[in-house]
Design a protein around this motif. Structure first.
Motif, PDB file in Angstrom:
ATOM      1  N   THR A  35       0.751  -1.136   0.028  1.00 43.76           N
ATOM      2  CA  THR A  35       0.004   0.245  -0.048  1.00 43.76           C
ATOM      3  C   THR A  35       0.855   1.300   0.037  1.00 43.76           C
ATOM      4  OG1 THR A  35      -0.163   0.160   2.483  1.00 43.76           O
ATOM      5  CG2 THR A  35      -1.875  -1.099   1.251  1.00 43.76           C
ATOM      6  N   MET A  36       2.177   1.160  -0.023  1.00 46.48           N
ATOM      7  CA  MET A  36       3.026   2.356   0.263  1.00 46.48           C
ATOM      8  C   MET A  36       3.096   3.084  -1.156  1.00 46.48           C
ATOM      9  SD  MET A  36       5.940   1.381   3.179  1.00 46.48           S
ATOM     10  CE  MET A  36       6.471   3.134   3.230  1.00 46.48           C
ATOM     11  N   PRO A  37       3.474   4.051  -1.606  1.00 45.07           N
ATOM     12  CA  PRO A  37       3.739   4.604  -2.834  1.00 45.07           C
ATOM     13  C   PRO A  37       5.113   4.264  -3.043  1.00 45.07           C
ATOM     14  CG  PRO A  37       4.104   6.426  -1.149  1.00 45.07           C
ATOM     15  CD  PRO A  37       3.498   5.302  -0.252  1.00 45.07           C
ATOM     16  N   ASP A  38       5.024   4.320  -4.812  1.00 45.41           N
ATOM     17  CA  ASP A  38       6.565   3.817  -5.467  1.00 45.41           C
ATOM     18  C   ASP A  38       7.142   5.020  -5.560  1.00 45.41           C
ATOM     19  OD1 ASP A  38       5.617   1.419  -5.923  1.00 45.41           O
ATOM     20  OD2 ASP A  38       4.716   1.577  -7.643  1.00 45.41           O
ATOM     21  N   GLU A  39       6.765   6.165  -5.297  1.00 43.58           N
ATOM     22  CA  GLU A  39       7.687   7.686  -5.412  1.00 43.58           C
ATOM     23  C   GLU A  39       8.441   7.775  -3.949  1.00 43.58           C
ATOM     24  OE1 GLU A  39       4.197   8.149  -5.823  1.00 43.58           O
ATOM     25  OE2 GLU A  39       4.416   7.054  -7.876  1.00 43.58           O
ATOM     26  N   PHE A  40       9.625   8.291  -4.260  1.00 45.27           N
ATOM     27  CA  PHE A  40      10.484   8.647  -2.910  1.00 45.27           C
ATOM     28  C   PHE A  40      10.082  10.057  -2.411  1.00 45.27           C
ATOM     29  CE2 PHE A  40      13.491   5.686  -4.822  1.00 45.27           C
ATOM     30  CZ  PHE A  40      13.802   4.928  -3.529  1.00 45.27           C
ATOM     31  N   VAL A  59       9.757  13.935   1.322  1.00 41.82           N
ATOM     32  CA  VAL A  59      10.734  13.096   0.897  1.00 41.82           C
ATOM     33  C   VAL A  59      11.053  11.882   1.625  1.00 41.82           C
ATOM     34  CG1 VAL A  59      12.063  15.181  -0.250  1.00 41.82           C
ATOM     35  CG2 VAL A  59      12.778  14.280   2.048  1.00 41.82           C
ATOM     36  N   HIS A  60      11.445  10.826   0.909  1.00 39.22           N
ATOM     37  CA  HIS A  60      11.781   9.532   1.739  1.00 39.22           C
ATOM     38  C   HIS A  60      10.269   8.900   2.241  1.00 39.22           C
ATOM     39  CE1 HIS A  60      15.959  10.079   1.228  1.00 39.22           C
ATOM     40  NE2 HIS A  60      15.805  11.353   1.987  1.00 39.22           N
ATOM     41  N   THR A  61       9.426   8.982   1.271  1.00 39.52           N
ATOM     42  CA  THR A  61       8.032   8.448   1.731  1.00 39.52           C
ATOM     43  C   THR A  61       7.851   6.832   1.496  1.00 39.52           C
ATOM     44  OG1 THR A  61       7.095   8.930  -0.311  1.00 39.52           O
ATOM     45  CG2 THR A  61       6.984  10.724   1.350  1.00 39.52           C
ATOM     46  N   TRP A  75      18.306   0.879   5.046  1.00 41.29           N
ATOM     47  CA  TRP A  75      17.044   1.703   4.479  1.00 41.29           C
ATOM     48  C   TRP A  75      16.940   1.173   3.069  1.00 41.29           C
ATOM     49  CZ3 TRP A  75      13.900   4.259   7.449  1.00 41.29           C
ATOM     50  CH2 TRP A  75      14.212   4.722   8.515  1.00 41.29           C
ATOM     51  N   ARG A  76      15.709   0.429   2.856  1.00 41.02           N
ATOM     52  CA  ARG A  76      15.237  -0.102   1.535  1.00 41.02           C
ATOM     53  C   ARG A  76      13.649   0.667   1.283  1.00 41.02           C
ATOM     54  NH1 ARG A  76      19.818  -1.011   0.772  1.00 41.02           N
ATOM     55  NH2 ARG A  76      20.828  -3.114   1.131  1.00 41.02           N
ATOM     56  N   SER A  77      13.750   0.726  -0.205  1.00 39.69           N
ATOM     57  CA  SER A  77      12.679   1.094  -0.880  1.00 39.69           C
ATOM     58  C   SER A  77      11.445   0.211  -0.297  1.00 39.69           C
ATOM     59  CB  SER A  77      12.490   1.325  -2.434  1.00 39.69           C
ATOM     60  OG  SER A  77      12.613   0.160  -2.933  1.00 39.69           O
ATOM     61  N   ALA A  78      10.151   0.512  -0.321  1.00 35.86           N
ATOM     62  CA  ALA A  78       8.959  -0.573  -0.093  1.00 35.86           C
ATOM     63  C   ALA A  78       9.017  -1.659  -0.940  1.00 35.86           C
ATOM     64  CB  ALA A  78       7.768   0.180  -0.036  1.00 35.86           C
ATOM     65  N   LYS A  79       9.282  -1.257  -2.168  1.00 32.70           N
ATOM     66  CA  LYS A  79       9.294  -2.292  -3.321  1.00 32.70           C
ATOM     67  C   LYS A  79      10.332  -3.519  -2.862  1.00 32.70           C
ATOM     68  CE  LYS A  79       9.446  -3.146  -8.121  1.00 32.70           C
ATOM     69  NZ  LYS A  79       9.538  -2.679  -9.560  1.00 32.70           N
ATOM     70  N   ARG A  80      11.645  -3.206  -2.697  1.00 32.82           N
ATOM     71  CA  ARG A  80      12.893  -3.851  -2.440  1.00 32.82           C
ATOM     72  C   ARG A  80      12.585  -4.706  -1.118  1.00 32.82           C
ATOM     73  NH1 ARG A  80      18.574  -2.219  -3.310  1.00 32.82           N
ATOM     74  NH2 ARG A  80      18.713  -4.235  -2.653  1.00 32.82           N
ATOM     75  N   ALA A  81      11.996  -4.154  -0.046  1.00 34.71           N
ATOM     76  CA  ALA A  81      11.681  -4.491   1.086  1.00 34.71           C
ATOM     77  C   ALA A  81      10.717  -5.747   1.012  1.00 34.71           C
ATOM     78  CB  ALA A  81      11.420  -3.525   2.083  1.00 34.71           C
ATOM     79  N   GLY A  82       9.612  -5.372   0.014  1.00 30.85           N
ATOM     80  CA  GLY A  82       8.691  -6.375  -0.250  1.00 30.85           C
ATOM     81  C   GLY A  82       9.522  -7.621  -1.151  1.00 30.85           C
TER      82      GLY A  82
END
Length: 117
Positions: A35-40, A59-61, A75-82
């Protein structure tokens, strides 16, 4: 022999319950990450007071602190953490299958030992 088999069965059932708990936690976290956005960064109107706003950006959303193992975090993006979490979930499910197979084996052995007495 029967007592040892019963003890092993209890250990396996406990391990299976822990693996189920971990899998449920992974699935819940993955759902939240989806559910988190793809944009930083995202545009945002920053309030200066109750009636004044100025354009700004958040930033860093979509970054999360991901556990890499052995007390290491990054720290990882939501996509990479998923993606990391999906690999961990796949490993957990494979371990669950192995534990279930071993539970069946031990139960069968225990069933074979009990009638002999």
């Amino acid at each position: 022999a029967e007592a040892a088999l019963r003890m092993r069965l209890e250990q396996l059932e406990s391990a299976g319950a822990e693996l189920r708990r971990q899998a449920e936690g992974c699935e819940g976290t993955m759902e939240r990450l989806r559910t988190m956005p793809d944009e930083f960064t995202r545009p945002y109107n920053v309030p200066l007071c109750s009636v004044a706003f100025v354009p700004g950006k958040l930033v860093h959303t979509n970054e999360v602190l991901a556990h890499l193992g052995a007390d290491l975090y990054a720290w990882r993006s939501a996509k990479r953490a998923g993606e990391m979490l999906q690999r961990r979930l796949d490993q957990t499910r494979a371990m669950q299958r192995r534990v279930a197979e071993e539970v069946e084996d031990v139960s069968a052995k225990l069933g074979a030992v009990q009638p002999a007495e």
